[in-house]
Design a protein around this motif. Structure first.
Motif, mmCIF file in Angstrom:
data_model
loop_
_atom_site.group_PDB
_atom_site.id
_atom_site.type_symbol
_atom_site.label_atom_id
_atom_site.label_comp_id
_atom_site.label_asym_id
_atom_site.label_seq_id
_atom_site.Cartn_x
_atom_site.Cartn_y
_atom_site.Cartn_z
ATOM 1 N N TYR A 253 0.886 -1.129 -0.116
ATOM 2 C CA TYR A 253 -0.056 0.034 -0.083
ATOM 3 C C TYR A 253 0.920 1.199 0.091
ATOM 4 O O TYR A 253 2.009 1.299 0.911
ATOM 5 N N TRP A 254 0.469 2.219 -0.992
ATOM 6 C CA TRP A 254 1.317 3.634 -1.094
ATOM 7 C C TRP A 254 0.414 4.717 -0.790
ATOM 8 O O TRP A 254 -0.769 4.743 -1.130
ATOM 9 N N GLY A 255 0.958 5.685 -0.276
ATOM 10 C CA GLY A 255 0.086 6.936 -0.260
ATOM 11 C C GLY A 255 0.505 7.743 -1.531
ATOM 12 O O GLY A 255 1.194 7.337 -2.374
ATOM 13 N N GLN A 256 -0.069 9.033 -1.693
ATOM 14 C CA GLN A 256 -0.090 9.964 -2.845
ATOM 15 C C GLN A 256 1.191 10.429 -2.836
ATOM 16 O O GLN A 256 1.648 11.151 -3.797
ATOM 17 N N GLY A 257 1.811 10.848 -1.773
ATOM 18 C CA GLY A 257 3.082 11.573 -1.497
ATOM 19 C C GLY A 257 3.008 12.980 -1.366
ATOM 20 O O GLY A 257 1.894 13.657 -1.399
ATOM 21 N N THR A 258 3.899 13.526 -0.487
ATOM 22 C CA THR A 258 3.803 15.102 -0.150
ATOM 23 C C THR A 258 5.145 15.605 -0.712
ATOM 24 O O THR A 258 6.331 15.023 -0.635
ATOM 25 N N GLN A 259 5.118 16.653 -1.501
ATOM 26 C CA GLN A 259 6.297 17.486 -1.797
ATOM 27 C C GLN A 259 7.317 18.189 -0.798
ATOM 28 O O GLN A 259 6.902 18.930 0.184
ATOM 29 N N VAL A 260 8.345 17.791 -0.890
ATOM 30 C CA VAL A 260 9.369 18.345 0.226
ATOM 31 C C VAL A 260 10.383 19.267 -0.801
ATOM 32 O O VAL A 260 11.045 18.696 -1.602
ATOM 33 N N THR A 261 10.643 20.439 -0.544
ATOM 34 C CA THR A 261 11.542 21.321 -1.316
ATOM 35 C C THR A 261 12.355 21.928 -0.323
ATOM 36 O O THR A 261 11.939 22.882 0.535
ATOM 37 N N VAL A 262 13.798 21.899 -0.481
ATOM 38 C CA VAL A 262 14.732 22.431 0.394
ATOM 39 C C VAL A 262 15.539 23.444 -0.533
ATOM 40 O O VAL A 262 16.142 22.984 -1.297
ATOM 41 N N SER A 263 15.310 24.736 -0.098
ATOM 42 C CA SER A 263 15.959 25.768 -0.890
ATOM 43 C C SER A 263 16.064 26.961 -0.119
ATOM 44 O O SER A 263 15.066 27.296 0.730
ATOM 45 N N SER A 264 16.993 27.790 -0.582
ATOM 46 C CA SER A 264 17.074 29.052 0.230
ATOM 47 C C SER A 264 16.606 30.109 -0.741
ATOM 48 O O SER A 264 16.455 31.495 -0.519
#
Length: 125
Positions: free
Chosen positions: A114-125
């Motif tokens: 089973y998998w979720g739909q995902g969540t975006q993580v963005t690491v940026s200055s």
């Protein structure tokens, strides 16, 4: 039917922190080992971390060891991924997944049902 929903993603500065949540419905998480995976644009999916059914065993990818912590609260039917000291290379869509067949967890995605739909993580200055 187990359903997983990720939350907690967003924009963070390098060195910052985020906490991802993986909330389950349709079944109790007690029966499942849980893994966190990520996929960056143009790259293959990577196993980040996982936690056994009981929470007594955890695994981390070398790339996140010492910075990320996985935990679970079975009473809340939720698994967390605390991400500290974030780096630009942590930018990706993060997915949680559940495995009912194995007592111990794995960062190999092929064992998860089973998998979720995902969540975006963005690491940026």
């Amino acid at each position: 039917q187990l359903q997983l929903v990720e939350s907690g993603g967003g924009l963070a500065q390098p060195g910052g922190s985020l906490r991802l949540s993986c909330a389950a419905s349709g079944s109790t998480l007690d029966y499942y080992a849980i893994g966190w995976f990520r996929q960056a644009p143009g790259k293959e999916r990577e196993g980040v971390s996982c936690i056994s059914r009981s929470g007594g065993s955890t695994v981390y990818a070398d790339s996140v060891k010492g910075r990320f912590t996985i935990s679970r609260d079975n009473a809340k039917n939720t698994v967390y991924l605390q991400m500290n000291s974030l780096k630009p290379e942590d930018t990706a869509i993060y997915y949680c997944a559940a495995d009912r067949r194995n007592l111990h967890c794995s960062t190999y995605g092929g064992v998860y049902d089973y998998w979720g739909q995902g969540t975006q993580v963005t690491v940026s200055s």
